[in-house]
Structures are given as C-alpha cells and as structure tokens.
Design a protein around this motif. Structure first.
Motif, PDB file in Angstrom:
ATOM      1  N   UNK A  45     -19.866   4.408-110.497  1.00  0.00           N
ATOM      2  CA  UNK A  45     -20.928   5.156-111.163  1.00  0.00           C
ATOM      3  C   UNK A  45     -22.254   4.844-110.485  1.00  0.00           C
ATOM      4  N   UNK A  46     -23.209   5.723-110.693  1.00  0.00           N
ATOM      5  CA  UNK A  46     -24.530   5.525-110.097  1.00  0.00           C
ATOM      6  C   UNK A  46     -25.616   5.898-111.078  1.00  0.00           C
ATOM      7  N   UNK A  47     -26.710   5.120-111.042  1.00  0.00           N
ATOM      8  CA  UNK A  47     -27.936   5.421-111.770  1.00  0.00           C
ATOM      9  C   UNK A  47     -29.074   5.365-110.744  1.00  0.00           C
ATOM     10  N   UNK A  48     -30.319   5.401-111.232  1.00  0.00           N
ATOM     11  CA  UNK A  48     -31.445   5.232-110.313  1.00  0.00           C
ATOM     12  C   UNK A  48     -32.507   4.379-110.983  1.00  0.00           C
ATOM     13  N   UNK A  49     -33.388   3.816-110.148  1.00  0.00           N
ATOM     14  CA  UNK A  49     -34.536   3.085-110.681  1.00  0.00           C
ATOM     15  C   UNK A  49     -35.776   3.436-109.883  1.00  0.00           C
ATOM     16  N   UNK A  50     -36.932   3.269-110.524  1.00  0.00           N
ATOM     17  CA  UNK A  50     -38.179   3.644-109.877  1.00  0.00           C
ATOM     18  C   UNK A  50     -38.446   5.133-109.980  1.00  0.00           C
ATOM     19  N   UNK A  51     -39.480   5.578-109.243  1.00  0.00           N
ATOM     20  CA  UNK A  51     -39.846   6.991-109.246  1.00  0.00           C
ATOM     21  C   UNK A  51     -39.638   7.607-107.863  1.00  0.00           C
ATOM     22  N   UNK A  52     -40.193   8.808-107.686  1.00  0.00           N
ATOM     23  CA  UNK A  52     -39.963   9.529-106.426  1.00  0.00           C
ATOM     24  C   UNK A  52     -40.565   8.828-105.214  1.00  0.00           C
ATOM     25  N   UNK A  53     -41.536   7.940-105.426  1.00  0.00           N
ATOM     26  CA  UNK A  53     -42.143   7.223-104.298  1.00  0.00           C
ATOM     27  C   UNK A  53     -41.298   6.044-103.849  1.00  0.00           C
ATOM     28  N   UNK A  67     -39.569  -1.813 -97.384  1.00  0.00           N
ATOM     29  CA  UNK A  67     -38.374  -1.177 -96.829  1.00  0.00           C
ATOM     30  C   UNK A  67     -38.690  -0.122 -95.781  1.00  0.00           C
ATOM     31  N   UNK A  68     -39.918   0.372 -95.763  1.00  0.00           N
ATOM     32  CA  UNK A  68     -40.303   1.300 -94.702  1.00  0.00           C
ATOM     33  C   UNK A  68     -40.489   0.531 -93.397  1.00  0.00           C
ATOM     34  N   UNK A  69     -41.161  -0.615 -93.473  1.00  0.00           N
ATOM     35  CA  UNK A  69     -41.351  -1.434 -92.280  1.00  0.00           C
ATOM     36  C   UNK A  69     -40.034  -2.019 -91.779  1.00  0.00           C
ATOM     37  N   UNK A  70     -39.115  -2.278 -92.707  1.00  0.00           N
ATOM     38  CA  UNK A  70     -37.826  -2.861 -92.331  1.00  0.00           C
ATOM     39  C   UNK A  70     -36.863  -1.837 -91.749  1.00  0.00           C
ATOM     40  N   UNK A  71     -37.188  -0.548 -91.904  1.00  0.00           N
ATOM     41  CA  UNK A  71     -36.355   0.495 -91.325  1.00  0.00           C
ATOM     42  C   UNK A  71     -35.403   1.158 -92.289  1.00  0.00           C
ATOM     43  N   UNK A  72     -35.456   0.796 -93.592  1.00  0.00           N
ATOM     44  CA  UNK A  72     -34.501   1.339 -94.556  1.00  0.00           C
ATOM     45  C   UNK A  72     -35.044   2.524 -95.345  1.00  0.00           C
ATOM     46  N   UNK A  73     -36.352   2.625 -95.506  1.00  0.00           N
ATOM     47  CA  UNK A  73     -36.931   3.768 -96.197  1.00  0.00           C
ATOM     48  C   UNK A  73     -36.515   3.851 -97.647  1.00  0.00           C
ATOM     49  N   UNK A  74     -36.247   5.077 -98.118  1.00  0.00           N
ATOM     50  CA  UNK A  74     -35.891   5.298 -99.521  1.00  0.00           C
ATOM     51  C   UNK A  74     -34.402   5.519 -99.728  1.00  0.00           C
ATOM     52  N   UNK A  75     -33.631   5.528 -98.675  1.00  0.00           N
ATOM     53  CA  UNK A  75     -32.180   5.708 -98.798  1.00  0.00           C
ATOM     54  C   UNK A  75     -31.520   4.347 -99.021  1.00  0.00           C
ATOM     55  N   UNK A  76     -31.765   3.794-100.212  1.00  0.00           N
ATOM     56  CA  UNK A  76     -31.301   2.446-100.513  1.00  0.00           C
ATOM     57  C   UNK A  76     -30.669   2.399-101.890  1.00  0.00           C
TER      58      UNK A  76
END
Length: 265
Positions: A45-53, A67-76
């Motif tokens: 199952x999956x949920x989400x946390x945080x907002x669109x940013x 996570x942007x500097x680390x190279x992962x962005x928002x796909x985490x």
C-alpha cells in the motif's frame, strides 16, 4: 577425439576464468557483470506525506539532507521498517503502480528510498498505523504519489518491485566529523542503490573498515586528515563491490561533498 579435447579445453578455460573473477571480487575491485536485476512485482500500500513542494521530505532517516542537492528530487519514498532494514535499504529504487482503486492512474512511478516511515502503535495497522510491522508500505513524497493516484485517495493498494537505480554523475560522499573521526554519507549510488559495507584508504594507510552509523552513513575512527582518500563499497543487495579512487584530495574538509568518477553499473 578432437571434439572431446575441444570441450575439455573449453571447460578448463571457463573454470580458470571463473576462479579469476572470484579472486577479483574478493579483492574488492570487481563489479559483477550481471548487475542488479529487477525483482518480481509484489503487493503493498502507499500513502503520501508533505505537500506538492515536497519540502517536508527533505532530510529524513537516511541522512541525505537536501534531496535536490543529493540528486533524488521529489521522486522519493519513506519505507516501513519491514522494508527499511535498519537503514541498509537507503538508496534503493522502486517502481510503484496503483492498483484496485478508482483513484488510480496508469502511470508507474520510480522512486528512491530516502526515509523511514516509523510505526504508529497508537493506531491499528489497518486504520492509520500503515507502517506498523509487518506491513509493507510506501509513504511517498506527494509529487511522486500524484503520478500514480489522485491525492484525495489518501491510501491506495499498489504493486511494486525493486529496480536498478539509474544515476548520473557518480557516487557522492558527504563528509562530517573531524581529522580523527570521519563520518561519510553515501549518495547517488547506481545499480543496487544501497550500501552494506564500506572501507576507506588514505595515502598513508591500508584499507580501514568503516562501521555503519545510521541510514546511509559510515564512520571510521582514524587519523585521516592530510591524506587523499579512496573508498570501497559493497552493495547490500547485489554484493557488487567497487573502488572509488582518490575521491577526496589531501586537503579535504568536513562539510564538503566529494563526487567519484565511478558508479555501480
């Protein structure tokens, strides 16, 4: 007879070649050519946390920081403890697809594990305690969740599988500590994505084993200041080992991130 001799010679060659590969693997400098392969699809199952940013997803239990500097962005995604494996799952990559819900999209999201979704013992596992053991659960960054389902769903059944991590630019090593204690966060690892063991070698030392601190960090209690540093890593999943030579110059400093020119294949 000639055919038998040819087969026997080929057999001897394959045995010798295999032994040579094993020797190289044990020496720590060989990455197995098979690489990490995608696993079969499973249910979760999956949920989400945080907002669109996705600002709430920065940092996290893996220690990747921004996570942007680390190279992962928002796909985490944050993993339930069943998947998190005490931090050894940090950096692993997953494909996730919504299923059996009217809120599903057909899109498959590929995410990197960057955080832990802790248990919530005050809630039932099927009513709020989504990450309670032994549940397999993904708490995704909201932008990633919105690729697979409408956010108003809240929670959806998914199918998921581990996939090789495709990263650009090589492995990143973020330094903390001091000249007598080096703490290194390992980021942007391709292939299996994860790290099981790590060693460091200075220009004045032999290989020194680093112990697992937490998340994706490893530490060495040694005097390493004033030395150029080389690292050796073994993947938690694929057991592939690679040497990242001369990652940091002799004047390295804590608070800095150094990038290797190599990566898991």
């Amino acid at each position: 007879m000639a055919y038998f001799h040819h087969r026997w010679s080929l057999t001897i060659f394959l045995i010798v070649a295999t032994l040579a590969l094993i020797d190289r693997a044990m020496a720590g400098g060989y990455a197995a050519p098979s690489g990490f392969k995608a696993t079969p699809w499973k249910l979760a199952h999956a949920t989400f946390y945080g907002d669109e940013t996705a600002s709430a997803t920065m940092g996290g239990a893996c220690g990747y920081g921004n996570l942007f500097n680390s190279g992962y962005g928002t796909d985490t995604a944050a993993l339930s403890s069943t998947l998190y494996s005490n931090g050894y799952a940090c950096g692993q990559c997953y494909q996730i697809k919504c299923t059996q819900s009217k809120f599903c999209y057909s899109t498959i999201a590929t995410v990197t594990a960057t955080n832990l979704c802790p248990p919530n013992w005050s809630q039932d596992s099927n009513a709020g305690g989504w990450c309670n053991p032994p549940r397999t659960h993904f708490d995704m960054a909201k932008p990633a969740f919105m690729k697979i389902a409408q956010w108003k769903a809240g929670i959806v059944p998914v199918t998921y599988r581990r996939v090789p991590c495709v990263k650009k630019g090589g492995i990143k090593f973020s330094f903390q500590g001091n000249g007598y204690w080096l703490l290194v966060y390992v980021m942007n690892v391709g292939g299996g994505g994860d790290t099981a063991s790590m060693w460091v070698k200075g220009t004045k030392t032999n290989w020194l084993s680093m112990s697992h601190n937490w998340g994706a960090s490893y530490q060495a209690f040694a005097t390493l200041s004033g030395q150029a540093l080389t690292f050796k890593l073994t993947s938690y999943t694929s057991r592939e080992t690679i040497i990242a030579a001369n990652v940091a110059p002799s004047n390295w400093q804590v608070g800095m991130t150094y990038q290797a020119k190599v990566n898991f294949k």
